[in-house]
Design an enzyme around this catalytic site. Structure first.
Site, PDB file in Angstrom:
ATOM      1  N   ASP A 235     -50.581  -0.014  23.444  1.00 58.02           N
ATOM      2  CA  ASP A 235     -49.876   0.814  22.610  1.00 58.02           C
ATOM      3  C   ASP A 235     -48.468   0.195  22.155  1.00 58.02           C
ATOM      4  O   ASP A 235     -47.897  -0.201  22.837  1.00 58.02           O
ATOM      5  CB  ASP A 235     -49.643   2.075  23.151  1.00 58.02           C
ATOM      6  CG  ASP A 235     -48.747   3.043  22.331  1.00 58.02           C
ATOM      7  OD1 ASP A 235     -49.621   4.108  21.906  1.00 58.02           O
ATOM      8  OD2 ASP A 235     -47.670   3.177  22.335  1.00 58.02           O
ATOM      9  N   ASN A 243     -40.774   3.292  12.467  1.00 61.57           N
ATOM     10  CA  ASN A 243     -40.982   3.634  11.106  1.00 61.57           C
ATOM     11  C   ASN A 243     -39.577   4.577  10.600  1.00 61.57           C
ATOM     12  O   ASN A 243     -39.335   4.531   9.407  1.00 61.57           O
ATOM     13  CB  ASN A 243     -41.905   4.930  11.161  1.00 61.57           C
ATOM     14  CG  ASN A 243     -43.382   4.397  11.121  1.00 61.57           C
ATOM     15  OD1 ASN A 243     -43.424   3.350  10.324  1.00 61.57           O
ATOM     16  ND2 ASN A 243     -44.244   5.040  11.655  1.00 61.57           N
ATOM     17  N   HIS A 248     -41.826   3.080   6.488  1.00 59.43           N
ATOM     18  CA  HIS A 248     -43.232   3.330   6.810  1.00 59.43           C
ATOM     19  C   HIS A 248     -44.125   1.737   6.218  1.00 59.43           C
ATOM     20  O   HIS A 248     -44.974   1.390   6.688  1.00 59.43           O
ATOM     21  CB  HIS A 248     -43.909   4.162   6.230  1.00 59.43           C
ATOM     22  CG  HIS A 248     -43.489   5.534   6.888  1.00 59.43           C
ATOM     23  ND1 HIS A 248     -44.170   6.141   7.920  1.00 59.43           N
ATOM     24  CD2 HIS A 248     -42.750   6.722   6.412  1.00 59.43           C
ATOM     25  CE1 HIS A 248     -43.791   7.228   8.403  1.00 59.43           C
ATOM     26  NE2 HIS A 248     -42.836   7.628   7.452  1.00 59.43           N
ATOM     27  N   ASP A 252     -46.424  -0.132   8.828  1.00 58.43           N
ATOM     28  CA  ASP A 252     -47.893  -0.794   8.404  1.00 58.43           C
ATOM     29  C   ASP A 252     -47.780  -2.281   8.620  1.00 58.43           C
ATOM     30  O   ASP A 252     -48.797  -2.704   8.997  1.00 58.43           O
ATOM     31  CB  ASP A 252     -48.135  -0.471   6.764  1.00 58.43           C
ATOM     32  CG  ASP A 252     -48.397   1.150   6.607  1.00 58.43           C
ATOM     33  OD1 ASP A 252     -48.482   1.856   7.572  1.00 58.43           O
ATOM     34  OD2 ASP A 252     -48.157   1.431   5.516  1.00 58.43           O
ATOM     35  N   GLU A 278     -50.997   3.906  16.872  1.00 62.43           N
ATOM     36  CA  GLU A 278     -50.351   2.633  17.059  1.00 62.43           C
ATOM     37  C   GLU A 278     -51.341   2.352  18.283  1.00 62.43           C
ATOM     38  O   GLU A 278     -50.643   1.442  18.968  1.00 62.43           O
ATOM     39  CB  GLU A 278     -48.851   2.767  17.387  1.00 62.43           C
ATOM     40  CG  GLU A 278     -48.315   3.396  18.397  1.00 62.43           C
ATOM     41  CD  GLU A 278     -48.107   4.943  17.862  1.00 62.43           C
ATOM     42  OE1 GLU A 278     -47.221   5.659  18.722  1.00 62.43           O
ATOM     43  OE2 GLU A 278     -48.666   5.305  16.976  1.00 62.43           O
TER      44      GLU A 278
END
Length: 399
Positions: A235, A243, A248, A252, A278
């Site tokens: 994770d 973010n 964002h 990504d 994630e």
């Protein structure tokens, strides 16, 4: 000559395709190649008819070559509909004239059959039946006319045999290439659909559903061969803060580059998938608990060393990992639950570390049986936040 029709697909159906689809581009590339080959075939026929003393037939091929040159120019100008109509007109006219002048036995009639696949892919049955019936009537009518009048420009027996073999060879070659083209397009489309069904679109990794399918297969193999099977959940630490702070698009980018790093960490028989958000899940066949912990530590170091973004503006992120090795009596879901509980402990102990779950872990009751591998990471950067597993720690940033 008649090869031009071997680029099938009715005019209307092809023109309705989106201009940038793979099938559309591949089709018109094939049409351009066929146009050049058809012109070359007509040049060969021109030389043949001159050699056998048939100047009328020879000059018909000169006209055909000129038509193909115009069609090729139209294709270069993306005037595809006009080019395809011109090619089809040449094929139809050349096949009819060739049959009437040299007779049915010359084999020019076979080129009319190349219209069949072109018609069949141009629409549904309501739209394809009428042109198929017209083609059938034209084919039978041409045969009857040719039989009634005979060859208007007859050739000698040897020349006629050579011409027949040449025409039938070209027909076979073009029919085969047409079938191969559509077979390749079907296979390519199947591959794309398979990727859409099994892969995560952002990272390119397998998705959760496909990994579970593979996991059940590997579980049966592990039971049958009595070999270990391990799972590792990873994770990304403080992903919500990435973010929030960087946007964002940066999030990504982190997912894509971390996903690529995880993929490169896999051995040939390992599988990694985006488990959700994630989180990522590794499936490690023939891997003991100790080997799985070592693998997870290599993954942790690889991500920690990863620079995200352009060199001048790169930053770093970390991952926390949980490891579990399947017991003979537990389900995959139970083992994944133990690995997830171990991941929770990694988050609780400061992130950027590996935790191995023990078999006695009872995730449902929240019993603490995970063993944390203390890696003593330096956790600096963003402040803690409420995302993923809310525990202290941060994302180390490097300018």
């Amino acid at each position: 000559m008649a090869e031009g029709i071997s680029a099938p697909g009715g005019v209307m159906s092809i023109e309705r395709l989106p201009r940038r689809t793979t099938a559309h581009s591949a089709f018109w590339m094939m049409v351009r190649r066929v146009t050049v080959l058809a012109a070359c075939v007509d040049v060969a026929l021109f030389c043949f008819f001159l050699a056998v003393g048939s100047p009328i037939l020879a000059w018909i091929n000169v006209i055909s070559v000129s038509l193909y040159l115009v069609a090729y120019r139209l294709l270069q100008q993306r005037r595809n509909r006009a080019a395809l109509i011109l090619i089809w007109t040449e094929v139809l006219g050349h096949a009819v004239l060739g049959t009437l002048l040299t007779g049915w036995g010359a084999g020019f009639n076979y080129y009319l059959l190349m219209f069949i696949p072109a018609i069949m892919v141009s629409g549904n049955w309501r739209t394809v039946v009428p042109p198929l019936l017209v083609l059938f009537a034209a084919y039978v009518g041409l045969h009857e006319v040719s039989r009634f009048y005979g060859a208007l420009e007859p050739l000698g027996a040897t020349a006629l045999t050579v011409l027949y073999v040449f025409n039938i060879s070209v027909f076979f070659a073009m029919a085969s290439s047409t079938a191969r083209f559509y077979y390749a397009m079907v296979r390519k489309t199947e591959g794309k659909l398979r990727d859409l069904a099994t892969r995560d679109t952002l990272t390119g990794l397998f998705n959760r559903r496909h990994l579970m399918e593979l996991a059940h297969v590997e579980r049966r193999r592990a039971d049958h061969e009595d070999v270990p099977l391990s799972l590792v959940i990873a994770d990304i630490d403080d992903f919500k803060q990435i973010n929030d702070r960087l946007g964002h698009d940066a999030g990504d980018l982190v997912l894509r580059q971390v996903g690529e790093a995880l993929r490169e960490s896999c051995r040939s028989h390992d599988t990694v998938a985006r488990w959700g958000g994630e989180e990522f899940l590794f499936l490690l066949p023939q891997t003991s608990a100790e080997a799985a912990r070592d693998f997870a530590e290599r993954v942790r170091r690889a991500v920690e060393a990863l620079g995200i973004g352009p060199d001048a503006q790169s930053f770093h992120c970390t991952v926390s990992l949980g490891v579990a090795t399947l017991d003979a009596d537990e389900s995959l879901e139970e083992a994944i639950g133990r690995a997830d509980h171990a991941l929770y402990r990694s988050k609780a102990e400061g992130r950027n570390r590996v935790t191995a779950a023990t078999l006695e872990a009872d995730v449902a009751l929240g019993q603490d049986s995970a063993q944390v591998i203390d890696l003593h990471p330096e956790a600096t950067g963003l402040d803690g936040g409420p995302e993923d597993r809310p525990r202290p720690g941060g994302v180390p940033l490097a300018g």
